[in-house]
Structures are given as structure tokens and as C-alpha cells.
Motif scaffolding. Structure first.
Motif, short mmCIF file in Angstrom:
data_model
loop_
_atom_site.label_atom_id
_atom_site.label_comp_id
_atom_site.label_asym_id
_atom_site.label_seq_id
_atom_site.Cartn_x
_atom_site.Cartn_y
_atom_site.Cartn_z
N ALA A 1 5.01 0.99 12.12
CA ALA A 1 3.83 0.45 11.45
C ALA A 1 4.16 -0.87 10.75
CB ALA A 1 3.29 1.45 10.43
N MET A 2 3.22 -1.80 10.81
CA MET A 2 3.43 -3.06 10.11
C MET A 2 3.47 -2.79 8.61
SD MET A 2 3.52 -5.54 12.36
CE MET A 2 2.81 -7.13 12.00
N PRO A 3 4.38 -3.44 7.89
CA PRO A 3 4.41 -3.26 6.43
C PRO A 3 3.21 -3.94 5.78
CG PRO A 3 5.90 -5.02 7.07
CD PRO A 3 5.39 -4.41 8.35
N LYS A 4 2.97 -3.62 4.54
CA LYS A 4 1.98 -4.34 3.75
C LYS A 4 2.72 -5.43 2.98
CE LYS A 4 -1.26 -0.50 3.22
NZ LYS A 4 -1.99 0.38 2.26
N LEU A 5 2.32 -6.67 3.20
CA LEU A 5 2.96 -7.80 2.54
C LEU A 5 2.34 -8.03 1.17
CD1 LEU A 5 3.32 -10.46 5.38
CD2 LEU A 5 4.91 -8.66 4.71
N VAL A 6 3.19 -8.20 0.17
CA VAL A 6 2.72 -8.38 -1.21
C VAL A 6 3.37 -9.62 -1.80
CG1 VAL A 6 2.42 -7.30 -3.47
CG2 VAL A 6 2.63 -5.86 -1.43
N GLY A 7 2.57 -10.45 -2.43
CA GLY A 7 3.09 -11.62 -3.12
C GLY A 7 2.07 -12.14 -4.10
N HIS A 8 2.50 -13.03 -4.99
CA HIS A 8 1.58 -13.65 -5.94
C HIS A 8 1.14 -14.98 -5.35
CE1 HIS A 8 -0.27 -13.59 -9.88
NE2 HIS A 8 -0.04 -14.90 -9.97
N ARG B 1 6.69 -7.11 -7.76
CA ARG B 1 6.65 -5.67 -7.45
C ARG B 1 6.20 -4.88 -8.67
NH1 ARG B 1 11.97 -3.67 -4.86
NH2 ARG B 1 12.83 -4.39 -6.84
N ASP B 2 6.74 -5.21 -9.84
CA ASP B 2 6.34 -4.51 -11.05
C ASP B 2 4.86 -4.73 -11.36
OD1 ASP B 2 8.93 -3.60 -11.35
OD2 ASP B 2 9.48 -5.10 -12.87
N VAL B 3 4.40 -5.97 -11.21
CA VAL B 3 2.99 -6.29 -11.45
C VAL B 3 2.09 -5.54 -10.48
CG1 VAL B 3 1.27 -8.14 -11.27
CG2 VAL B 3 3.36 -8.50 -12.59
N HIS B 4 2.48 -5.54 -9.20
CA HIS B 4 1.69 -4.84 -8.18
C HIS B 4 1.57 -3.36 -8.52
CE1 HIS B 4 1.67 -2.63 -4.19
NE2 HIS B 4 0.49 -3.20 -4.24
N LEU C 1 13.75 -18.08 0.49
CA LEU C 1 12.84 -16.95 0.66
C LEU C 1 13.54 -15.71 0.13
CD1 LEU C 1 10.45 -15.29 2.02
CD2 LEU C 1 11.89 -15.25 4.07
N ALA C 2 12.83 -14.95 -0.70
CA ALA C 2 13.34 -13.66 -1.18
C ALA C 2 12.39 -12.56 -0.71
CB ALA C 2 13.46 -13.64 -2.69
N THR C 3 12.94 -11.46 -0.25
CA THR C 3 12.13 -10.32 0.17
C THR C 3 12.75 -9.03 -0.37
OG1 THR C 3 13.34 -9.98 2.25
CG2 THR C 3 11.42 -11.45 2.31
N ALA C 4 11.90 -8.03 -0.54
CA ALA C 4 12.37 -6.70 -0.93
C ALA C 4 11.42 -5.67 -0.32
CB ALA C 4 12.41 -6.54 -2.44
N ALA C 5 11.96 -4.73 0.42
CA ALA C 5 11.17 -3.65 1.01
C ALA C 5 11.19 -2.46 0.07
CB ALA C 5 11.71 -3.26 2.38
N GLY C 6 10.01 -2.04 -0.38
CA GLY C 6 9.93 -0.88 -1.27
C GLY C 6 10.74 -1.09 -2.53
N ASP C 7 11.63 -0.13 -2.82
CA ASP C 7 12.44 -0.17 -4.04
C ASP C 7 13.74 -0.96 -3.89
OD1 ASP C 7 10.66 1.50 -5.42
OD2 ASP C 7 11.58 3.30 -4.58
#
Length: 222
Positions: free
Chosen positions: A106-113, A211-214, A66-72
Motif C-alpha cells: 500500500a502507498m504510504p500517507k505522506l505528511v509534511g508542513h 510528526r508530533d504536530v500531526h 531531504l529528511a524522511t521518517a516512516a512511522g516512529d
């Protein structure tokens, strides 16, 4: 303001014996094949492929990393050669709670493909099976308005409109292609060759690319 938490997982097929792999292939012999010798030939030629496809089956797949990244932030990766669930789930729990601290609860917004179609349900079911505390953070009602799937951003609500792989979408948007010379179908062969760091780097690169695509799809031209 909520933090975006980008994530990606890599999965493997189940750790089966040769007999189990063969039995699975036999259960999937096409109906138009009936001669015993033809069946044997088909099983010999297709058993490995049908086993590998189970990496995308929620009932049988094992989560490798699992890979994660918060913001930048740079992605962080949890990788378990044995596909042990605890390190993966501990990482997810820490990533969500860390993002919550950054956004004052606040809960983060989860982003993935393909986040909604695979990654998040797979992680949630694993957390429930393992009775891991992160399961309490993942029920659908907590996230229904906080999930962002870049595949759906590109295609809209009609799944027939566009089936866009992350790498193809990134290339089209002028963001470059995936690194590490891998795609999802090559993770299992790379694992069998012992290329663990390469897979971990690939998973992290997917998070960066997502992240770049989003950002490109939402007009965030940083």
C-alpha cells in the motif's frame, strides 16, 4: 494499514554570479523609485535579500537536503552540499518503496508542513526534470487522498483562516519549539558559513516536530 511517511526539504537560492544577482534585483526595483542614484542604492541594499528569496521559488531553488521518517522511525537525511539531485531523489524513492513494503504494497500517507504548497510539488518537478524513476510514484492522482499537510490540518480549507508556521504551531500545542536555533530563512546564511551538519540536523528536527504536530492534531496522544 498504510504507513505515515513524514518528510521535509531545505532549499537554497540559485548559484548565480554577482552580475545575475544584481540583474534580478534591478528587475524588481519598486515602481515608485525612479531616480538613478536611488535605484542604485536600492539595488545595493536589496540584491542579496531578493536572491535569497528565490530559495522558495520552484523555478530557481535548489534542494539541499531531504529528511524522511516512516512511522516512529528516526529521520534519515540525504544532504548534498552541491545540491546534486540524484542523492535526494534516490532517498525519496527508497523511502516510499520501503514504506510500501512495510504496509504490504500500500502507498504510504505522506505528511509534511506545507507539503502540498511546496515540498511535494518541488520534489515531483525535480524528479520529472531529472527523468528519475521516483517520478512515476509521485503524480497527483496517486496521492490525492493520501497527502496530509499539517498546515492545512490546523487552518482548514480556507487559507486566510490561519497561517501557522510549524514552530509556532508546535509551541502552541505544547510540543516545544524547533531546535538548532534555525528557521527556514537562516538556512542560506548557515550554508554560506559551512554549517552543513547543523542544517541537516535542523531538517531532521523538522520531521520529528511535524510528526508530533500531526499526531496532536489527529488525537494520537502517544
Amino acid at each position: 494499514m498504510s504507513t505515515y511517511l513524514y518528510l521535509d526539504i531545505e532549499t537554497l537560492p540559485p548559484q548565480w554570479s554577482p552580475a545575475q544577482i544584481e540583474a534580478h534585483a534591478r528587475a524588481n526595483v519598486p515602481g515608485n523609485i525612479s531616480k538613478p542614484e536611488t535605484i542604485e542604492k536600492w539595488v545595493a541594499e536589496n540584491a542579496g535579500e531578493y536572491h535569497a528569496k528565490l530559495a522558495l521559488d520552484w523555478r530557481h531553488s535548489r534542494i539541499l537536503c531531504l529528511a524522511t521518517a516512516a512511522g516512529d522511525a528516526e529521520p534519515t537525511v540525504s544532504y548534498s552540499e552541491e545540491c546534486a539531485p540524484r542523492p535526494i531523489l534516490d532517498h525519496l524513492d527508497a523511502a516510499i518503496r520501503g514504506a510500501m513494503r512495510e504496509s504490504h504494497g500500500a502507498m504510504p500517507k505522506l505528511v509534511g508542513h506545507f507539503l502540498l504548497g511546496f515540498d511535494l510539488p518541488r520534489l515531483y518537478l525535480l524528479a520529472c526534470r531529472e527523468r528519475h524513476p521516483v517520478a512515476a510514484l509521485l503524480p497527483w492522482e496517486k496521492w490525492s487522498k493520501r497527502l496530509v499537510c499539517t498546515k492545512e490540518l490546523a487552518s482548514g480549507p480556507d487559507p486566510r483562516a490561519l497561517t501557522a508556521k510549524l514552530s509556532d504551531l508546535a509551541t502552541y500545542l505544547g510540543l516545544g519549539a524547533k531546535g538548532e536555533g534555525l528557521d527556514g530563512s537562516e538556512v542560506w546564511p548557515a550554508y554560506q558559513r559551512g554549517e552543513h551538519q547543523r542544517i541537516a540536523d535542523y531538517c531532521a528536527q523538522d520531521v520529528r516536530l511535524c510528526r508530533d504536530v500531526h499526531r496532536a492534531l489527529t488525537g494520537d496522544w502517544r
